[in-house]
Design an enzyme around this catalytic site. Structure first.
Site, short mmCIF file in Angstrom:
data_model
loop_
_atom_site.label_atom_id
_atom_site.label_comp_id
_atom_site.label_asym_id
_atom_site.label_seq_id
_atom_site.Cartn_x
_atom_site.Cartn_y
_atom_site.Cartn_z
N ASP A 119 0.84 -1.19 0.00
CA ASP A 119 0.00 0.00 0.00
C ASP A 119 0.88 1.26 0.00
O ASP A 119 1.82 1.34 0.80
CB ASP A 119 -0.87 -0.06 1.27
CG ASP A 119 -1.97 0.97 1.29
OD1 ASP A 119 -2.83 0.91 0.40
OD2 ASP A 119 -1.97 1.83 2.20
N GLU A 135 14.21 -15.26 -0.61
CA GLU A 135 14.79 -16.42 0.09
C GLU A 135 14.16 -17.71 -0.43
O GLU A 135 14.71 -18.79 -0.27
CB GLU A 135 14.60 -16.27 1.60
CG GLU A 135 15.53 -15.20 2.17
CD GLU A 135 15.23 -14.85 3.62
OE1 GLU A 135 14.39 -15.53 4.24
OE2 GLU A 135 15.84 -13.87 4.11
C1 GLC Z 1 -4.23 3.08 -0.45
C2 GLC Z 1 -5.48 2.26 -0.44
C3 GLC Z 1 -6.63 3.12 -0.02
C4 GLC Z 1 -6.34 3.70 1.35
C5 GLC Z 1 -5.00 4.42 1.36
C6 GLC Z 1 -4.54 4.73 2.76
O1 GLC Z 1 -4.24 4.03 -1.44
O2 GLC Z 1 -5.69 1.68 -1.70
O3 GLC Z 1 -7.84 2.40 0.00
O4 GLC Z 1 -7.35 4.58 1.73
O5 GLC Z 1 -3.99 3.63 0.81
O6 GLC Z 1 -4.17 3.58 3.42
#
Ligand code: GLC
Length: 560
Positions: free
Chosen positions: A221, A271
């Protein structure tokens, strides 16, 4: 409660260590996939129950990516994690998770987790410890700074001019420490300090823990926000339409030492062979996504998500992507995800198409998604042409959207996160209870069961395309060359790789088009192998005219 047993099929995965390049990934949004305990929220058992839909007897995808399943207060609907090593009781137990990995593997499907490592929930034990003591072991795990001074009303002033993507300042004052902490998203999502050695060590230990449980890869993310400039300087300002875009984000994303961090992370994955990672590029260009892509680390770019249903627009997007990634870097293909309007309604809406035209466009878009160069990432529901659902504001479950209002960058994302309609039975086969978000109005007709029974449905089209992709190595590893067929409303490209040459043609217009096919590089003719319609033309010589009907797309292979 008792759950249906998984059929005891043991299937070898279709692809080896290069599955992340050759295969297709399917994003499951666990809350909305299938609910087995009647609380109206999807769960891990629901995913297990529907592996047949995803595996060989169904779509035939190679991996599932699960949006976050960790314990979370849910203020950013799971992207505010309070324990990265656990499973939220909402979705099931630790045992359910292990059962899911095992069952998916038995179906030949790999499991990819969504790692939220840029920030935590403010309810995370690390943050509680960090806010309680400047000098304790967690004191520097978040980005704490002293106030820049005191305002006219006696209030502490934030350390710099950074703003949150979700609106408002990126700093919140914490009286316990007498300091501000940084957050790119909600104040309830404090940013981790990746420059503190303990943070990296703890994250990597968590990564090892999931790998030990059989996980095959990760989506990272907002990974290009992990590192900030060590001094947290003010960002230069520029012209823009929102507080966010009025800053040049020179110091809060994309720092020069990010690639080295990704290499250290990849070293852990490597790994054992065959593990994938894909980074979610946060606010960046296609060129930036390409630069951050390495051998075994993919990066999402957003070029295809922004285009209307228009051949010239798609051609431009493909050209830009091909130029940015070049032959050495492998792109991803994304038309929808949990943050964006679903493409079935978005693309049809961009030209005011409805009814059969909308369905035809959903199929044609699937052809593009499953035949371009790159790894396709499907978003649950797109295989039945699911569109955005109108959610009244008082039923929306996207707190940042509701709190921030018009400055919110991502509209109300609930509209693209609605329950999967499995059948026309009670609760659309999604839940015996009241679903956490309402179903779309069309679920009686648009559901997996009815589309499975209809050879001309969007779902049947996806299945044919996935099968064609599996059978044609050039669609898995080939280069992409745009071809002009003399009609600008037709998008066409060749794929040339380790198998036979493939040609893809897509008519973007309501009126269809008649084109003449190019000469294959080595063979004399073309043979259609899959497309949006069931009645396909037979073998075609290059001089033969090919009539494409409205929004019709065809995949052809060169043949002797
Ligand atoms: C990413 C996710 C989104 C979230 C953001 C903050 O962009 O896809 O859904 O709100 O991160 O974590």
């Amino acid at each position: 409660m008792s759950r249906p047993q998984v059929a005891s099929v043991v299937e070898a995965p279709r692809f080896g260590d290069d599955w992340w390049q050759r295969g297709v990934v399917y994003q499951v949004y666990p809350r909305s996939f299938a609910d087995t305990d009647g609380d109206g929220v999807g769960d891990l058992g629901g995913i297990i129950d529907h592996l047949d839909h995803l595996g060989r007897d169904g779509l035939g995808v190679d991996a599932i990516w699960l949006s976050p399943i960790y314990p979370s207060p849910g203020l950013d609907v799971g992207y505010d994690v309070s324990d990265h090593e656990g499973v939220d009781a909402l979705f099931g137990t630790e045992t359910d998770f292990d059962r899911l990995v095992e069952a998916a593997h038995r179906h030949g499907i790999r499991v990819v987790l969504d790692l939220v490592m840029n920030h935590t929930s403010d309810q995370h034990a690390w943050f509680a410890a960090s806010r309680a003591s400047r000098t304790g072991p967690y004191g520097d795990w978040y980005l704490w700074r002293d106030p820049a001074g005191t305002g006219p009303d006696g209030e502490p002033l934030p350390p710099n001019n950074w703003v949150s993507w979700f609106g408002g300042p990126a700093w919140t004052f914490e009286p316990q420490r007498g300091q501000f902490y940084h957050h790119t998203f909600l104040a309830e999502q404090p940013e981790l300090n990746w420059r503190a050695p303990g943070v990296e060590a703890a994250q990597f230990q968590m990564v090892r823990g999931w790998l030990a449980r059989g996980v095959d890869g990760f989506r990272l993310d907002v990974f290009n926000a992990f590192l900030k400039h060590p001094d947290l300087p003010a960002n230069p300002t520029r012209r823009g339409s929102s507080a966010w875009s009025r800053l040049d984000h020179r110091y809060d994303v994309d720092q020069a030492d990010l690639p080295a961090l990704i290499t250290r992370f990849r070293d852990i994955l490597d790994e054992a062979p065959g593990r994938m990672s894909v980074g979610e590029l946060f606010v960046g260009t296609t060129e930036r996504a390409a630069t951050l892509t390495t051998d075994r680390h993919l990066v999402f770019d957003w070029e295809l998500l922004k285009r209307p249903w228009d051949a010239a627009a798609f051609r431009a997007a493909i050209r830009r992507r091909e130029r940015a990634f070049g032959p050495a870097r492998w792109p991803t293909i994304v038309l929808s995800n949990h943050d964006q309007p679903r493409h079935a309604s978005r693309l049809a809406g961009s030209i005011g198409a409805a009814g059969p035209d909308r369905e035809a466009i959903a199929k044609a878009a699937a052809v593009i998604e499953l035949t371009m160069r790159g790894t396709p990432f499907l978003y649950y529901g797109e295989e039945i042409g699911l569109g955005d659902v109108d959610i009244p504001p008082d039923e929306s479950v996207d707190p940042p959207a509701s709190w921030v209002g018009p400055e919110f960058q991502w509209w109300d994302r609930s509209q693209a996160r609605t329950p999967m309609p499995w059948s026309d039975g009670h609760g659309a086969g999604f839940s015996s209870g009241r679903p956490w978000l309402r179903l779309g109005l069309d679920w009686k007709d648009r559901n997996v069961a009815s589309q499975r029974a209809d050879p001309d449905s969007v779902l049947s089209c996806y299945r044919r395309l996935l099968a064609a992709r599996r059978e044609q190595p050039s669609l898995q590893d080939g280069s992409l060359e745009l071809v002009e067929l003399g009609d600008p409303s037709v998008l066409a490209y060749r794929r040339l790789g380790s198998g036979t040459e493939v040609l893809v043609t897509i008519a973007f217009d309501r009126g269809g088009a008649t084109v003449r096919l190019p000469v294959p590089h080595r063979e004399p003719a073309w043979r259609p192998i899959a497309g949006t319609r069931l009645d396909m033309p037979s073998r075609l010589a290059p001089k033969d005219p090919l009539r494409l009907r409205a929004f019709e797309a065809l995949v052809l292979v060169a043949e002797p």
